[in-house]
Design an enzyme around this catalytic site. Structure first.
Site, mmCIF file in Angstrom:
data_model
loop_
_atom_site.group_PDB
_atom_site.id
_atom_site.type_symbol
_atom_site.label_atom_id
_atom_site.label_comp_id
_atom_site.label_asym_id
_atom_site.label_seq_id
_atom_site.Cartn_x
_atom_site.Cartn_y
_atom_site.Cartn_z
ATOM 1 N N LYS A 131 0.855 -1.189 0.000
ATOM 2 C CA LYS A 131 0.000 0.000 0.000
ATOM 3 C C LYS A 131 0.883 1.228 0.000
ATOM 4 O O LYS A 131 2.011 1.183 0.473
ATOM 5 C CB LYS A 131 -0.872 0.020 1.264
ATOM 6 C CG LYS A 131 -2.104 0.869 1.141
ATOM 7 C CD LYS A 131 -3.225 0.101 0.499
ATOM 8 C CE LYS A 131 -4.474 0.929 0.312
ATOM 9 N NZ LYS A 131 -5.607 0.066 -0.051
ATOM 10 N N ASP B 62 -7.067 4.473 -4.351
ATOM 11 C CA ASP B 62 -7.708 4.291 -3.046
ATOM 12 C C ASP B 62 -8.340 5.666 -2.764
ATOM 13 O O ASP B 62 -8.581 6.426 -3.719
ATOM 14 C CB ASP B 62 -6.658 3.897 -1.982
ATOM 15 C CG ASP B 62 -7.283 3.338 -0.706
ATOM 16 O OD1 ASP B 62 -7.637 2.154 -0.679
ATOM 17 O OD2 ASP B 62 -7.446 4.102 0.273
HETATM 18 N N1 GLU Z 1 -7.412 0.303 -2.801
HETATM 19 C C1 GLU Z 1 -8.168 -0.857 -3.125
HETATM 20 C C2 GLU Z 1 -8.169 -1.801 -1.938
HETATM 21 O O1 GLU Z 1 -8.195 -1.366 -0.811
HETATM 22 C C3 GLU Z 1 -7.759 -1.491 -4.450
HETATM 23 C C4 GLU Z 1 -6.340 -1.896 -4.561
HETATM 24 C C5 GLU Z 1 -5.898 -2.341 -5.967
HETATM 25 O O2 GLU Z 1 -6.722 -2.384 -6.867
HETATM 26 O O3 GLU Z 1 -4.714 -2.635 -6.096
HETATM 27 O O4 GLU Z 1 -8.215 -3.005 -2.062
#
Ligand code: GLU
Length: 449
Positions: free
Chosen positions: A129, A169
């Site tokens: 992340k 996100d």
């Molecule tokens: N931010 C989204 C999550 O919390 C998607 C992450 C992504 O597609 O890599 O899963």
């Protein structure tokens, strides 16, 4: 909650000591460790060779300066992060969040959750992340572009289609991904489509990616209701937030016959007893990036706007927190239970506090954690990577069908695992154990890494 097994207590103590001042990360680790006692009791090999300690320690953490110039020619500085948590199932995968609340503890909690979520999808993706404490609110399009470009000037050396694949996100959507992709392409002099997901359709994005987290959540809840011998038809639903997750959860729920009576943004919430007019919400939030209060101004009769306050006071049978972490506390949970809620499923990451989860559990309410219920977004990101790798582009229907199948698979995995470990109906326990076992098996096969 169940409490943490004695054997696992020292692991938590180390995490708390090593990551002082990061309460959200502690909360996420504690919640997983609470589930793992049952696994190590039955399969002691999973606690050998400090396997669980290793899972709790990110493989790599990157913190960097992001300088940019605002529209008044002032130099601004933000902090950028990428926590590459676990790559045993595939390249690090997870979104990037732009929000003033972002710090290393928040990114670490999100990265940790992502590891288990991504494992649950069954797709070949590790967990990571990133983000920045940059606040996009009120910034011009040019400011957003300059910020994204500066962010990527540093991030580009740490990512790649086989290394780490960021996406969106909170505060990061197709516009921001576009600016970041443009800078990555320029810096590397290669069109590496699979380096980012959530791209626009014009240059390698996947159909249904924008809708995927919300649609996936609705599919997951559909499976939960089915398990209870019922469905969405005529049920009152309350959704917090009005971003990407909330909007497309509402869209799919409406198509399933549910009734949405309330949604919110960070300034307050609206209640519309006639059922929320989704097109109007989209116009306000997606096209104009304005406040949800405008909905009540435009609708008038039968619709109220409550400034601040808690949307969870609105009576409903299905509650879907889709805004942000720790937005639904013990008091909210009590109100929901008192008002007859039957299902709570997390569209955001960790939106329910431990007190809220405990309250749902003891009241016998069906509760689905974000790492299972909101996995449709990242699962469709993995489908986008698949399309990019094969230089293909699937139809909306084909992509949505795959998404629905994946969500049903996650539901079945959580449900069966909970049953197998003696806690039928406990989706949180099922999700933690099923996700953990997949990551742990891969790590054990690779030696001490
Ligand atoms: N931010 C989204 C999550 O919390 C998607 C992450 C992504 O597609 O890599 O899963």
């Amino acid at each position: 909650m169940n409490g943490i097994d004695e054997k696992l207590q020292p692991i938590l103590a180390t995490v708390l000591h090593r990551n002082a001042g990061e309460p959200e990360f502690h909360q996420a680790v504690r919640e997983v460790l609470e589930s793992l006692g049952r696994v190590v009791a039955r399969h002691p090999e999973y606690s050998d060779e400090a396997l669980i300690e290793r899972i709790c320690e990110p493989e790599r953490q990157i913190i960097f300066r992001v300088p940019w110039i605002d529209d008044n020619n002032q130099v601004r500085i933000n902090r950028g992060f990428r926590v590459q948590f676990n790559s045993s199932l595939g390249p690090y995968k997870g979104g990037v969040r732009f929000h003033p609340s972002v710090n290393v503890g928040i990114i670490k909690f999100l990265g940790f959750e992502q590891v288990f979520k991504n494992a649950l999808t069954g797709m070949p993706i590790g967990g990571g992340k990133g983000g920045s404490d940059f606040d996009p609110k009120g910034r011009s399009d040019r400011e957003i572009m300059r910020f994204c470009q500066s962010f990527m000037i540093e991030l580009h050396r740490h990512i790649g289609e086989y290394v780490d694949v960021p996406a969106g996100d909170i505060g990061v959507g197709a516009r921001e991904i576009g600016y970041m992709f443009g800078m990555y392409k320029r810096l590397n002099n290669r069109f590496e489509a699979g380096v980012l997901t959530g791209k626009g359709l014009a240059y390698g994005g996947s159909r249904a990616r924008k809708e995927a987290t919300g649609f996936g959540l609705a599919y997951f809840v559909q499976s939960m209701l089915e398990k209870k011998g019922t469905d969405f038809e005529g049920k009152r639903c309350v959704v917090s937030g009005s971003g990407n997750v909330a909007i497309y959860a509402m869209e799919k729920i409406l198509s399933f016959g549910g009734k949405i009576v309330a949604c919110s943004d960070s300034s307050g919430y609206i209640v519309d007893e006639n059922g929320i007019d989704l097109e109007l919400v989209k116009q306000i939030k997606e096209s104009r990036r304005a406040r949800i209060s405008e909905y009540a101004d435009l609708k008038g009769q039968g619709c109220t706007y409550v400034k601040c306050g808690s949307v969870w006071q609105v009576p409903c049978e299905i509650a879907l927190p889709c805004a942000t972490q720790n937005e639904l506390n013990g008091t909210d949970a009590k109100a929901l239970v008192k008002n007859g809620v039957i299902v709570v499923a997390e569209g955001a990451n960790m939106p329910c506090t431990p007190e809220a989860v405990q309250h749902f559990r003891s009241a016998g309410i069906m509760f689905a954690p974000g790492k299972a219920a909101n996995a449709g977004g990242v699962a469709t990101s993995a489908l986008e990577m698949q399309q990019n790798a094969s230089r293909d582009s699937w139809s909306f229907q084909k992509t949505e069908d795959r998404l629905a199948e994946i969500m049903r698979g996650i539901h079945a995995a959580c449900d069966q695992t909970a049953e197998e470990f003696g806690a039928p109906g406990d989706y949180a326990l099922g999700a933690n154990i099923a996700g953990f076992v997949r990551v742990a098996d891969a790590m054990r096969a690779m030696g001490i890494i």
